[in-house]
Design an enzyme around this catalytic site. Sequence first.
Site, PDB file in Angstrom:
ATOM      1  N   SER A 191      -9.699   1.673   2.840  1.00  0.00           N
ATOM      2  CA  SER A 191      -8.840   2.424   1.960  1.00  0.00           C
ATOM      3  C   SER A 191      -7.783   1.593   1.222  1.00  0.00           C
ATOM      4  O   SER A 191      -7.199   2.076   0.265  1.00  0.00           O
ATOM      5  CB  SER A 191      -8.115   3.506   2.774  1.00  0.00           C
ATOM      6  OG  SER A 191      -7.275   2.904   3.734  1.00  0.00           O
ATOM      7  N   LYS A 197       0.854  -1.192   0.000  1.00  0.00           N
ATOM      8  CA  LYS A 197       0.000   0.000   0.000  1.00  0.00           C
ATOM      9  C   LYS A 197       0.889   1.240   0.000  1.00  0.00           C
ATOM     10  O   LYS A 197       1.912   1.285   0.684  1.00  0.00           O
ATOM     11  CB  LYS A 197      -0.895  -0.030   1.240  1.00  0.00           C
ATOM     12  CG  LYS A 197      -2.011   1.009   1.251  1.00  0.00           C
ATOM     13  CD  LYS A 197      -2.897   0.809   2.491  1.00  0.00           C
ATOM     14  CE  LYS A 197      -4.031   1.834   2.587  1.00  0.00           C
ATOM     15  NZ  LYS A 197      -4.858   1.638   3.779  1.00  0.00           N
ATOM     16  N   SER A 228      -9.846  -0.729   6.994  1.00  0.00           N
ATOM     17  CA  SER A 228      -9.309  -0.513   5.651  1.00  0.00           C
ATOM     18  C   SER A 228      -8.638  -1.724   5.014  1.00  0.00           C
ATOM     19  O   SER A 228      -8.297  -1.696   3.841  1.00  0.00           O
ATOM     20  CB  SER A 228      -8.306   0.653   5.670  1.00  0.00           C
ATOM     21  OG  SER A 228      -8.990   1.862   5.830  1.00  0.00           O
TER      22      SER A 228
END
Lengths: 537, 564
Positions: A189, A114, A213
């Site tokens: 996210s 990420k 997330s």
Amino acid sequence: MLSSAQTPRLLRSPTTTTTTLKCFHSSPIPTSASTPPPPSQILTTRKSLLSRQTSAVDLAKSFLHRLRRHEPQLSSFLHVSPDETVLKQAEELDNKIKNNEEVGPLAGVLVGVKDNICTYDMPSTAGSRLLENYRPPFDATVVRKLRERGAIVVGKTNLDEFGMGSTTEGSAYQVTANPWDLARVPGGSSGGSASAVSARQCMVALGSDTGGSVRQPASFCGVVGLKPTYGRVSRYGLVAYASSLDVIGCFGSSVADAGILLHTVSGHDKFDATSSKREVPNYASQFVPIDYLESKPLKGLRVGVIRETFEDGVDSEVISTVRDAVSHLEELGCTVSEVSLPSYSLGLPAYYILASSESSSNLSRYDGVRYGNQVFGDELNSLYGDSRAQGFGSEVKMRILMGTYALSAGYYDAYYKRAQQVRTIIRNSFKDALDKNDILISPAAPSVAYKIGEKKNDPLAMYAGDIMTVNVNLAGLPALVLPCGFVEGGSAGLPVGFQMIGAAFDEEKLLKIGHIFEQTLQGYSFVPPLVADEWTC
Amino acid sequence: MALTLFRGLRSNCFRLYPSLYVARKHGVFYCSMTSAEGQTATQEKQQTQLKSSPRKESPKIEEVLKNYEAVIGIETHVQLATLTKAFCSCPYNYGAQPNTSICPICMGLPGALPVLNSKVIESAVKVGLALNCKLSLSSKFDRKQYFYPDLPKGYQISQFDIPIASDGYVDIDLPVEFGGGHRKFGITRVHMEEDAGKLLHTGNGNFSQEITILSYKIICSLLLVDLNRAGVPLLEIVSEPDMRTGVEAAEYAAELQRLVRYLGVSNGNMQEGSLRCDVNISVRPIGQLEFGTKVEIKNLNSFSSVGRAIDFEISRQVKLHSQGQADQIVQETRLWEEGAQKTVTMRKKEGLSDYRYFPEPDLPGVILSEEYINEIRESLPELPEMKRRRYEKLGLSMQDVLFLTNDINVAAFFDATIATGADVKLAANWIMGDIAAYMNNEKLSVNDIKLTPQELGELIASIKGGTISGKIGKEILLELMAKGGTVKGLIKEKDLVQAKMPSSRKVMVPKVKVKLPSILQMYLRLTTKRQIFRFGYVLKVGIGEVIPAFFQKIYLHSLNLAAN
């Protein structure tokens, strides 16, 4: 309100035949009742590399090929490592194997990271314009550990700016699509990581989970998502959103992969004062091959179903799919009972106050002095104001404003302090429930993946979608999200995940249960049709 | 110079963090500082010039304070001399090239996290105990949030509602030349925090002038940020508003300096900013209970500037009071201007700043165990106050006591000297006299001189015992301080032994006769007190140094006879 308003339809219970599945997976998806359970890509890779059945270079090439092929549709990655960089690392591994030198346990494993996790050789933007082209001078501890153990970072995955969002639409750069239905969001996210693992653009991926997330996108994309206990994994190098809630989490296409990845990145870090000194168990030892299991492998295990998570506001199809998963656990020998966490609904407001407060502070450093576009001003305050106004997206601004408000003199007691009190209540109620149960169960999200743009202008609806997950962050507990079925939608149905919550630092138990669940869940394949024809692993 | 510094800054950024170069093309911060503060400062400058007369003409402070009383409290920041910064492993060296001692953590880069240096807690506990404070067994760090270019994270890690130590006091003895007297000042709290970086600014392309957050008023077009100091551990020590004069305040600050030096937690150097004092001061008519309007004074670089700034500010405020213009005293921060010897407005405070404190989530709570505290308590050295009381009991004058205890190394030298059995007063005199003068001239500290306390003890004994004269002693002392060696060795080497004189007057006479018959004969012939006294006096000023022990006895004897 949260439902996608479709007729409740139980697509498949674990015991039904595969005919229903057929209608979702046209051709190459195996349709027989003996759909093989998902294998561990990490273990398979290791086995085939060491037995010289395949080379790390070939493996990397095939992943890079698939990654590039689907990237235009998916936009999972903000940055992809150049082919030559990846292949060079793979070649080095191949040489080592050729020379019978030792290679790390994750040798040749292609990892997506990420983009709010720092990598020294790639940009790390956290999805924000403010960090456009920012290259950290160091690797996050988790990335360092991955590299030390032979893993190859293929790229940086998309996310909502600074992790603030539940759809990945909040990225300043691009919108990621859900591999199961390109018109839908992958969740967020960590949507880029979930999408990339789901579409087999990489084998495993790291995400971060502040309020769900990792788990919500795992559910939306039909992959395994693991949120470890707070403190299990070092946060050093994770661009902070809400420090007391942020955890780096793992995505895999199997429980074993998520567990091995967790094992790799876990442990105390002298650079993170909040990382735990507890020993890290070898999670892989939990992964007993299915043939060795007794008929009731989970006998005696106490499973508590959280009543409040099966109530209004949750899609009925999601509820029935998760209830089927619970039945499957029962069949495996678990004792299931219902538990009530009356404080559950308080979690959402408490979470948004605490997370916003901490983020308003954590994001103060982006002041235009060192990063991002500096907007020249006549005086200092306008420099700050204008640089930040230009650099931050609207969701981030909103949270900074909320957090600043909540921490302001005169409001602190009413908001921040009270939210902390709620947090204590929630933590205690979880502790009570987990004293009586080995694990707790809830849906991972109130709905399946929704349409891109559907909730973009309705932040409250988006926030409400976090109801299943935020409490776990407030309590700092570990949770594992597993795909357990589908509801109608897209071309082949949309995956549903359920969440298992364990006691602090008891990831081992979650992984053991999850592995058995996954290996015994029959008839489902969680490979999206997008890549099904090319995915044979 | 300008260019070098600029290049130094840039190249260091290049070398350490090439990525930063991409993010911001230079570690440089551009900004025009035509702020409102700048204007008020200039206006105020004019006003003060108009209103208050220069210091020379102003009346004596005692005069000024006839009908008024000043209330003074001091906030002191002590930079801890830990090997590494508070939350990372960077060292801190004052005066190092800009941005050469920085890392992702003290630069506040995204993803970097603080980890507390345990030495910071140790130092805080030491200071807390030395200031007779109550220690919080469970305290925590908080974030103090404000924007400023020298604050890389946008917040300072500090302690807010639960300081590590609170409710203490400090004892001081005022210098004799200022009237002396013992005082006890309350300590409100001691807390741990981190220092900010420094701003370097250019005026006319000149990079040499350094400004701090204080110097808002300097109007400049280019600011450079040096983060070497960012993250250096500080202790903030807040006093109760117990002081009433500049002398008291200066002595309080000096005592804190002694204390941190005795404890070895800081070099306490005010010029380098290792010890910084901000003074809060208000004035009220004597008899009035409530405090007057408080003014803060910054930029105090020495103890004497603390005293002088306070005296100036008292005069200024009293004058306004007595002219019926007390309403013109506003809550503000004023800068002490050393050159002009006056305070000027830096910024006016509009209500309280909201720092939006909240608990630092990146750091666990600070938990102290009783064992840990006791261990540190037992390891504490003898502190200045204890030393002063002990020296006083040894019979030293307050002036001597204050001199000797001012520097822990001098005190240790003195203690080691008297431990050899040396006479306390003589040891004090030698140290405060010849040795101090030598150190002053040579700009040396007591640790730099070659003389050891053992040899000073030996020297004192040799003089007292009559082996050498005081004059020879002084010569030897110089040699010992400059080159080292032993008293015995030097005496032998230089053949400085003098005739040993018997102690009794009667017995010694025949032997001494041989050497100094005439003087002795004179002595023995003396009959009146007055004669003996005069004789003794002559001996003392004239030939006393020749055979001191003997003639000293004669001298004393002569005095005694004269007295009787």
